[in-house]
Design an enzyme around this catalytic site. Structure first.
Site, PDB file in Angstrom:
ATOM      1  N   ILE A 112       0.410  -1.174  -0.239  1.00 19.37           N
ATOM      2  CA  ILE A 112      -0.177   0.142   0.297  1.00 19.37           C
ATOM      3  C   ILE A 112       0.631   0.937   0.079  1.00 19.37           C
ATOM      4  CG2 ILE A 112      -1.783   1.321   1.319  1.00 19.37           C
ATOM      5  CD1 ILE A 112      -3.220  -1.821   2.517  1.00 19.37           C
ATOM      6  N   ASP A 170      11.436   2.687   5.390  1.00 16.35           N
ATOM      7  CA  ASP A 170      11.466   0.966   5.489  1.00 16.35           C
ATOM      8  C   ASP A 170      12.157   0.492   5.454  1.00 16.35           C
ATOM      9  OD1 ASP A 170      10.269  -0.880   4.186  1.00 16.35           O
ATOM     10  OD2 ASP A 170       8.572  -0.524   3.169  1.00 16.35           O
ATOM     11  N   ASN A 171      11.874  -0.870   6.350  1.00 15.83           N
ATOM     12  CA  ASN A 171      13.100  -1.438   6.921  1.00 15.83           C
ATOM     13  C   ASN A 171      12.915  -2.339   6.136  1.00 15.83           C
ATOM     14  OD1 ASN A 171      11.423  -3.453   7.900  1.00 15.83           O
ATOM     15  ND2 ASN A 171      11.354  -3.038   9.547  1.00 15.83           N
ATOM     16  N   ILE A 204      10.983   1.375  12.394  1.00 12.69           N
ATOM     17  CA  ILE A 204      10.401   2.913  12.770  1.00 12.69           C
ATOM     18  C   ILE A 204      10.243   2.332  14.549  1.00 12.69           C
ATOM     19  CG2 ILE A 204       8.104   3.100  11.467  1.00 12.69           C
ATOM     20  CD1 ILE A 204       6.382   1.581  13.091  1.00 12.69           C
ATOM     21  N   LEU A 209       2.150   3.876   7.411  1.00 12.85           N
ATOM     22  CA  LEU A 209       0.990   2.396   7.504  1.00 12.85           C
ATOM     23  C   LEU A 209       2.075   1.286   7.499  1.00 12.85           C
ATOM     24  CD1 LEU A 209       1.445   4.617   4.243  1.00 12.85           C
ATOM     25  CD2 LEU A 209      -0.284   2.654   3.493  1.00 12.85           C
ATOM     26  N   TYR A 219      -3.752  -7.631  16.880  1.00  9.77           N
ATOM     27  CA  TYR A 219      -3.946  -6.584  15.732  1.00  9.77           C
ATOM     28  C   TYR A 219      -4.768  -5.501  15.885  1.00  9.77           C
ATOM     29  CZ  TYR A 219      -3.721  -4.776  11.252  1.00  9.77           C
ATOM     30  OH  TYR A 219      -4.118  -4.040  10.582  1.00  9.77           O
ATOM     31  N   VAL A 225      -5.218 -12.853  -0.977  1.00 16.87           N
ATOM     32  CA  VAL A 225      -5.390 -12.346  -2.799  1.00 16.87           C
ATOM     33  C   VAL A 225      -4.490 -13.093  -3.564  1.00 16.87           C
ATOM     34  CG1 VAL A 225      -5.774 -10.737  -4.319  1.00 16.87           C
ATOM     35  CG2 VAL A 225      -7.350 -10.968  -1.942  1.00 16.87           C
TER      36      VAL A 225
END
Length: 314
Positions: free
Chosen positions: A12, A31-32, A52, A72, A141, A185
């Site tokens: 995303i 981003d890691n 993060i 995100l 979660y 999906v």
């Protein structure tokens, strides 16, 4: 405007980065790369390979001073959250607090949070669920995402930090990494294109509200452009059960392979579907890609990936 997208190299997040680029903004992706991929990013996006939760991520916010943060990056696997709730809380709660503490002192004008409509409401009283529905998550979660929204309310009240919490339905589409429940999906599409058998956990009658990834990315841009503050559902209001989803994907992949069934997983909701009418009212957002077309685009993406083994997802 300078925009920081955490998880920006992910499924995303990379679509969100594309949306802000097209709108003429400068984009930094944090981003890691635990599941994100550099190949997802437009070359114009600056990539900072950081976690993060790290002091370095907070330092990046303080040095770059983005006007907008789209958050995100997350532990997004419901099943893993059940197996290891401490890890889920570490990433989703402490990681977010690390960003918020940096944001409040760095001139951030808006914090856009990727929350969940699929897990925050728990077993629903009504279908589709509006934002006023009680939040009764049945997985760690969902609890961590609900906690994130509560912290946003606190930072708004205490420090005046405007925010939008986008409560996503089950997001799918090109670039999705096929791991975890959130990637059902992608898991099915990748395996079907490869001619491999798929497993449905439970009887397959469990239903979800599936929303296309680029549509979700557009909601992030609109959340930045509009003055709305608060939580808003981003979904289609349409339920599709997993058996039906598998049938549509198998047809799209030209596969006759029957799905196998295994016992259901703990923490999994039976039904989930959200009402996105508020999003249309306050953001001017509504889904533009129907499920059949979105699944077709997704299958084609995985078919292309299968033809490029050096770049194929694992």
């Amino acid at each position: 405007m300078k925009v920081l997208v955490t998880g920006g190299a992910g499924f995303i997040g990379s679509h969100v980065s594309d949306e802000f680029l097209r709108a003429g903004h400068e984009v930094i992706a944090l981003d890691n790369l635990s599941s994100g991929r550099k190949e997802n990013l437009d070359p114009r996006v600056r990539l900072a390979v950081l976690d993060i939760r790290s002091p370095e991520a907070a330092a990046l916010i303080r040095s770059e001073q983005p006007q907008v943060i789209c958050h995100l990056a997350a532990q997004m696997d419901v099943r893993r959250s059940v197996e290891d709730p401490r890890f889920d809380a570490d990433a989703n709660i402490l990681g977010m607090l690390n960003l918020l503490e940096a944001a409040r002192s760095s001139g951030v004008k808006k914090f856009i949070f990727s929350s969940t409509g699929g897990a925050i409401y728990g077993e629903q009283d009504v279908f589709p669920a509006p934002e006023s529905h009680p939040t009764r998550p049945v997985s760690p979660y969902g609890v961590s995402k609900a906690s994130g929204e509560l912290y946003l309310g606190y930072y708004r009240a205490q420090y005046g930090l405007p925010y939008v919490a986008l409560r996503y339905a089950n997001v799918y589409g090109p670039r999705q990494n096929p791991h975890g429940e959130a990637g059902v999906v992608a898991i099915f599409a990748q395996r079907l294109v490869a001619g491999r058998e798929c497993t449905i956990y439970g009887d397959g009658g469990q239903s979800r509200d599936f929303v296309f990834g680029p549509d979700v990315a557009r909601a992030n841009l609109l959340a930045f452009e509009k003055d709305y503050v608060g939580s808003v559902n981003i979904g289609t209001g349409i339920e599709t059960d997993i058996n039906r989803l598998y049938t549509l994907l198998a047809e799209g992949a030209g596969s006759n392979i029957k799905a196998q069934h295994a016992p259901g997983k703990p923490g999994e909701q039976r039904r989930s579907c959200i009402d996105a009418s508020l999003a249309k009212k306050v953001l001017g957002w509504e889904p533009s890609v129907g499920l059949a077309d979105g699944l077709k685009k997704t299958v084609e993406y995985f078919r292309k990936q299968a033809r490029e083994p050096a770049r194929a997802l694992g």
